[in-house]
Write an enzyme that holds these catalytic residues in place. Structure first.
Site, short mmCIF file in Angstrom:
data_model
loop_
_atom_site.label_atom_id
_atom_site.label_comp_id
_atom_site.label_asym_id
_atom_site.label_seq_id
_atom_site.Cartn_x
_atom_site.Cartn_y
_atom_site.Cartn_z
N CYS A 167 -113.38 -78.39 -42.47
CA CYS A 167 -113.54 -79.42 -41.55
C CYS A 167 -113.20 -78.64 -40.30
O CYS A 167 -112.13 -78.19 -40.12
CB CYS A 167 -112.52 -80.59 -41.93
SG CYS A 167 -112.53 -81.64 -40.63
N HIS A 200 -113.30 -86.43 -41.10
CA HIS A 200 -111.96 -86.42 -40.35
C HIS A 200 -112.05 -87.66 -39.35
O HIS A 200 -113.00 -87.86 -38.72
CB HIS A 200 -111.91 -85.17 -39.60
CG HIS A 200 -110.33 -84.88 -39.18
ND1 HIS A 200 -109.49 -84.24 -39.78
CD2 HIS A 200 -109.68 -85.45 -38.31
CE1 HIS A 200 -108.32 -84.07 -39.23
NE2 HIS A 200 -108.47 -84.89 -38.23
N HIS A 225 -112.14 -89.51 -36.38
CA HIS A 225 -112.11 -89.10 -34.75
C HIS A 225 -113.17 -90.23 -34.37
O HIS A 225 -113.90 -91.01 -34.96
CB HIS A 225 -112.83 -87.80 -34.90
CG HIS A 225 -114.23 -87.75 -35.16
ND1 HIS A 225 -114.78 -87.63 -36.74
CD2 HIS A 225 -115.65 -87.65 -34.86
CE1 HIS A 225 -116.06 -87.85 -36.84
NE2 HIS A 225 -116.59 -87.55 -35.62
#
Length: 352
Positions: A70, A167, A169
């Site tokens: 990631c 992730h 965000h």
């Protein structure tokens, strides 16, 4: 809040936002990156009077990498990412594959937490408050760029929305001109003032509070409601009760209350469709007054009403609301869930 600005190996800006004043951010990006080369431009649509961003370089952007690769997780040993440090609270950096760049604006990525398996809804109030501080600071910074007329902070959540990185965000777009959706609001705002002398944003909030049937959550400084003409099956608008044009103008009391209100809304969204269901995909979008271009609409910045719009394209368990012929072809939405029903459901799933 402590703010630390640095540069990535290819020259892009990276900014750390920390809750602790003694945080030290001196890690160096050790990746052998070539300078960024973008091919972004905005083209005017003469028939519709809006614009389209053309960004062919985005075809090569990172797409659903394994969790251990990631690019938004902190760097660990030789596993190097967009974040050189081994941990962070909130980090913001220039997008490596921006939709808007140079004279066409700017795009940034906002990493809400270093925890890959978290979500915004799982943040603490302190963490969510730090994200609000980061959104506010970036709004201020981008407003000074000559290439930016309007700042848009938003989060896309879920593969159904088109998210390519798991992730937690969001993003911030600095648009070179007033966006089409905001232009519609500004025209309605100006027309309403001309015909009634009142402020349309104030009246929308007052009418929803007076009616009450679509109010989902009310605090001392904020109110959340399903709009009367909601476009999406589950859609909530969150307004400060005192009208302000942008995040910069929120007072301390409103800033303090925001995290608990917003986190509660997100957690309710994850409970809409019952236990055992996958996380609800959503788009969360801040609407702020443009910093330039308002003269064309005859509107002052202080007339605009800051608000957040939160909505999902899931209409029921296992079924999505597709933007098909009427929505995509003619921009006429057809909503399968009455707004009053949606509001009732969102009240039912309140935290205990």
């Amino acid at each position: 809040m402590k703010k630390t600005s640095t540069r990535l190996a290819d020259g892009r800006e990276l900014v750390y936002y920390d809750r602790r004043d003694d945080a030290v951010r001196d890690a160096v990006d050790r990746r052998p990156l070539d300078p960024i080369s973008t091919n972004s431009e905005t083209r005017a649509d003469r028939l519709l009077g809006d614009f389209v961003a053309v960004a062919s370089h985005r075809q090569g952007r990172t797409y659903h990498p394994p969790a251990d690769e990631c690019p938004l997780c902190p760097s660990q040993g030789e596993a190097l990412s967009e974040i050189p440090d081994s941990s962070y609270d909130v980090a913001v950096f220039e997008n490596r594959f921006p939709s808007l760049a140079g004279d066409s604006g700017r795009c940034e990525v906002v990493c809400f937490t270093s925890d890959h398996d978290a979500s915004f809804a799982s943040l603490t109030e302190d963490q969510a408050g730090l994200v609000l501080d980061a959104w506010t600071d970036r709004t201020a910074e981008l407003s000074h760029l000559d290439s930016v007329a309007q700042v848009f902070c938003f989060e896309n959540r879920g593969a159904e929305i088109g998210v390519t990185l798991g992730h937690p965000h969001g993003q911030i777009y600095g648009y070179p001109g007033v966006t089409p959706r905001t232009a519609l609001m500004l025209r309605s705002l100006a027309a309403h003032r001309e015909s009634t002398g009142g402020n349309l944003f104030d009246e929308v909030v007052a009418d929803e509070l007076a009616d009450g049937s679509r109010v989902v959550l009310e605090g001392e400084h904020w109110v959340a409601f399903v709009p009367y003409a909601a476009h999406y099956p589950y859609e909530v608008h969150l307004y400060p009760k005192r009208r302000v044009p942008d995040l910069l103008a929120l007072d301390a009391a409103a800033r303090h209350e925001f995290p608990q209100m917003y986190l509660e809304l997100l957690r309710r969204f994850d409970r809409i469709f019952g236990e055992g269901q996958p996380p609800t995909p959503y788009i969360s979008a801040w609407h702020q007054a443009p910093f330039r271009g308002l003269d064309a609409f005859g509107v002052r910045r202080d007339e605009f009403g800051l608000h957040l719009e939160l909505f999902t394209i899931r209409r029921t368990s296992g079924k999505l609301k597709f933007l098909a012929g009427s929505e995509s072809g003619m921009n006429v939405f057809i909503n399968d869930v009455p707004p009053e029903t949606a509001a009732e459901r969102l009240r039912e799933v309140a935290s205990k």
